[in-house]
Enzyme design. Structure first.
Site, PDB file in Angstrom:
ATOM      1  CE1 TYR A  57      -3.256  -9.675  62.595  1.00  0.00           C
ATOM      2  CE2 TYR A  57      -2.092  -7.352  62.145  1.00  0.00           C
ATOM      3  CZ  TYR A  57      -2.382  -8.536  63.190  1.00  0.00           C
ATOM      4  OH  TYR A  57      -1.344  -8.801  63.947  1.00  0.00           O
ATOM      5  CE  LYS A 108       7.572  -4.749  63.674  1.00  0.00           C
ATOM      6  NZ  LYS A 108       8.338  -4.223  63.082  1.00  0.00           N
ATOM      7  CD1 TRP A 146      -6.545 -12.574  67.941  1.00  0.00           C
ATOM      8  CD2 TRP A 146      -6.016 -10.803  66.806  1.00  0.00           C
ATOM      9  NE1 TRP A 146      -6.782 -11.104  68.578  1.00  0.00           N
ATOM     10  CE2 TRP A 146      -6.410  -9.874  67.679  1.00  0.00           C
ATOM     11  CE3 TRP A 146      -5.650 -10.295  65.639  1.00  0.00           C
ATOM     12  CZ2 TRP A 146      -6.755  -8.509  67.692  1.00  0.00           C
ATOM     13  CZ3 TRP A 146      -5.765  -8.580  65.126  1.00  0.00           C
ATOM     14  CH2 TRP A 146      -6.655  -8.735  66.806  1.00  0.00           C
ATOM     15  CG  HIS A 177      -4.979 -21.824  55.695  1.00  0.00           C
ATOM     16  ND1 HIS A 177      -4.909 -20.584  56.932  1.00  0.00           N
ATOM     17  CD2 HIS A 177      -4.186 -23.167  55.738  1.00  0.00           C
ATOM     18  CE1 HIS A 177      -4.601 -20.807  57.385  1.00  0.00           C
ATOM     19  NE2 HIS A 177      -3.398 -21.603  57.697  1.00  0.00           N
TER      20      HIS A 177
HETATM   21  P1  A3P Z   1       3.092 -11.429  62.019  1.00  0.00           P
HETATM   22  O1  A3P Z   1       4.370 -12.095  61.263  1.00  0.00           O
HETATM   23  O2  A3P Z   1       2.844  -9.817  61.019  1.00  0.00           O
HETATM   24  O3  A3P Z   1       3.756 -10.474  62.985  1.00  0.00           O
HETATM   25  P2  A3P Z   1      -1.380 -16.849  61.469  1.00  0.00           P
HETATM   26  O4  A3P Z   1      -2.334 -16.805  62.714  1.00  0.00           O
HETATM   27  O5  A3P Z   1      -3.027 -16.800  59.514  1.00  0.00           O
HETATM   28  O6  A3P Z   1      -0.429 -17.845  61.054  1.00  0.00           O
HETATM   29  O7  A3P Z   1      -0.756 -15.280  60.728  1.00  0.00           O
HETATM   30  C1  A3P Z   1       0.636 -15.127  61.742  1.00  0.00           C
HETATM   31  C2  A3P Z   1       0.354 -13.098  62.303  1.00  0.00           C
HETATM   32  O8  A3P Z   1      -0.810 -12.642  62.855  1.00  0.00           O
HETATM   33  C3  A3P Z   1       1.395 -12.725  62.367  1.00  0.00           C
HETATM   34  O9  A3P Z   1       1.951 -11.945  61.857  1.00  0.00           O
HETATM   35  C4  A3P Z   1       1.345 -12.676  63.997  1.00  0.00           C
HETATM   36  O10 A3P Z   1       2.445 -11.854  65.082  1.00  0.00           O
HETATM   37  C5  A3P Z   1      -0.119 -12.325  64.027  1.00  0.00           C
HETATM   38  N1  A3P Z   1      -0.455 -12.752  65.497  1.00  0.00           N
HETATM   39  C6  A3P Z   1      -0.496 -13.985  66.046  1.00  0.00           C
HETATM   40  N2  A3P Z   1      -1.271 -13.856  66.945  1.00  0.00           N
HETATM   41  C7  A3P Z   1      -2.067 -12.672  67.287  1.00  0.00           C
HETATM   42  C8  A3P Z   1      -2.557 -11.754  68.124  1.00  0.00           C
HETATM   43  N3  A3P Z   1      -3.259 -12.820  68.909  1.00  0.00           N
HETATM   44  N4  A3P Z   1      -2.657 -10.528  67.387  1.00  0.00           N
HETATM   45  C9  A3P Z   1      -2.824  -9.890  66.852  1.00  0.00           C
HETATM   46  N5  A3P Z   1      -1.850 -10.121  65.928  1.00  0.00           N
HETATM   47  C10 A3P Z   1      -1.934 -11.587  66.054  1.00  0.00           C
END
Ligand code: A3P
Length: 333
Positions: A231, A298, A85, A143
């Site tokens: 977040y 999700k 995101w 990271h």
């Molecule tokens: P969930 O598994 O709880 O759904 P990262 O990008 O650091 O790998 O984190 C992934 C998490 O961010 C996942 O959470 C994913 O669904 C969520 N995510 C990805 N894109 C998003 C967005 N545009 N808005 C909100 N959450 C998002």
């Protein structure tokens, strides 16, 4: 020297350097603390955080050779905290005058390709990637914990944006991410065992409390250099977080943009639903491992309640209370 001979010499020197690094790393991993990751693969504790041996050469090369430039934007997080995101948002905000929003590259390219990871992607594929020609501002991600960032990132004028997430949701997101990969992943431990490891600080790039604290303290000490986002706050009020991010990146929205609804439009094209439903994010694989769709599961706050018992969440909360005590950092559930 003839060109071909010169090339041969350079390539011999390069292979010698690679061989030397390989030996150095073999020696190094022999002496590092070792644990098992959730799928049974060995995790090594390097510079205080846990990683896989395959990333150690890339981390070393990144730390030794990356030259940050003043205009760079470095996005940071512990995995599963909302990195995807943040990549989408930072890329779109910083490039909004280059690409009109209706033709944004985000519509045709996954966020992880637009903003590649330094140690997990660029330096993993190539010990000395050419990053000079990347369009400016260069937006890159890592990271690595704050304490392990290359000196040039710390000492240059580049900006760092960190996204943190409630460790309970971050745990569930990580657990589900690996479970979705289980067909190839064979020996995933139970959720209880995975949680136990997490509470003991054993997780990829963890312990999570050290990761968040490192960036939190840096953002408190140097708010012009490090922006700390959460977040949960982004979910609560994405508009104010987008404005805040743009201000920090030095490209604040004009009054005209605000009235034209540009901020709202950015929030929409970077939203979970929009990104998840793009063909480009439904198909293909990231670094030949994870399906792009696995990064959009999700996208909610508090999903841990569907998986963890109250004694598990109490336990993590106690740990966090103790570890974050006095820092001023806390997480909404
Ligand atoms: P969930 O598994 O709880 O759904 P990262 O990008 O650091 O790998 O984190 C992934 C998490 O961010 C996942 O959470 C994913 O669904 C969520 N995510 C990805 N894109 C998003 C967005 N545009 N808005 C909100 N959450 C998002």
């Amino acid at each position: 020297m003839e060109t071909s001979a010169a090339i041969q010499k350079v390539s011999m020197e390069t292979s010698a350097a690679i061989e030397e690094l390989r030996n150095e790393i073999q020696q190094l991993t022999l002496n590092l603390p070792r644990e098992k990751n959730l799928d049974g693969t060995p995790l090594y504790q390097y510079q205080g955080f846990w990683t896989l041996s395959e990333f150690i050469p890339a981390i070393i090369s990144f730390q030794r050779h990356f030259q940050a430039e003043d205009g760079d934007i470095i996005l940071t997080s512990i995995p599963k905290s909302g990195t995807t995101w943040l990549k989408a948002l930072a890329f779109t905000i910083a490039n909004r005058t280059r690409f009109p929003l209706q033709n944004s590259p985000l519509l045709t390219t996954p966020p992880h390709q637009l903003v590649p990871f330094l140690e997990l992607d660029l330096y993993w594929k190539n010990q000395s990637p050419n990053l000079e020609d990347n369009p400016k501002p260069r937006i890159l991600a890592t990271h690595l914990p704050y304490a392990s960032l290359p000196n040039s990132i710390l000492n240059s004028g580049c900006r760092i944006v960190y996204v943190a997430r409630n460790p309970l949701d971050q745990f569930i997101s990580r657990w589900k991410f690996l479970s979705s990969w289980q067909e190839q992943n064979m020996n995933l431990v139970s959720i209880e065992e995975a949680f136990e490891k997490t509470c003991n600080g054993v997780q990829f790039y963890g312990p999570v409390w050290e990761h968040v604290l490192g960036y939190w303290k840096a953002s408190q000490e140097n708010p012009e250099k490090v922006l700390f986002l959460k977040y949960e706050d982004m979910q609560e009020n994405i508009i104010s977080n987008i404005k805040n991010l743009a201000n920090f990146l030095g490209c604040a929205f004009s009054q005209v943009e605000e009235t034209q609804g540009v901020i709202k439009e950015i929030s929409k094209i970077c939203s979970f639903d929009d990104l998840k439903n793009l063909e480009v994010n439904k198909n293909g694989k990231y670094l030949l491992r994870f399906g792009n769709e696995a990064f959009f599961r999700k996208g909610t706050v508090g999903d841990w309640r569907n998986y963890l018992t109250s004694s598990m969440s109490d336990r993590m909360e106690k740990i966090l209370e103790e570890k974050l005590c006095g820092s001023g950092l806390s997480f909404k559930k």
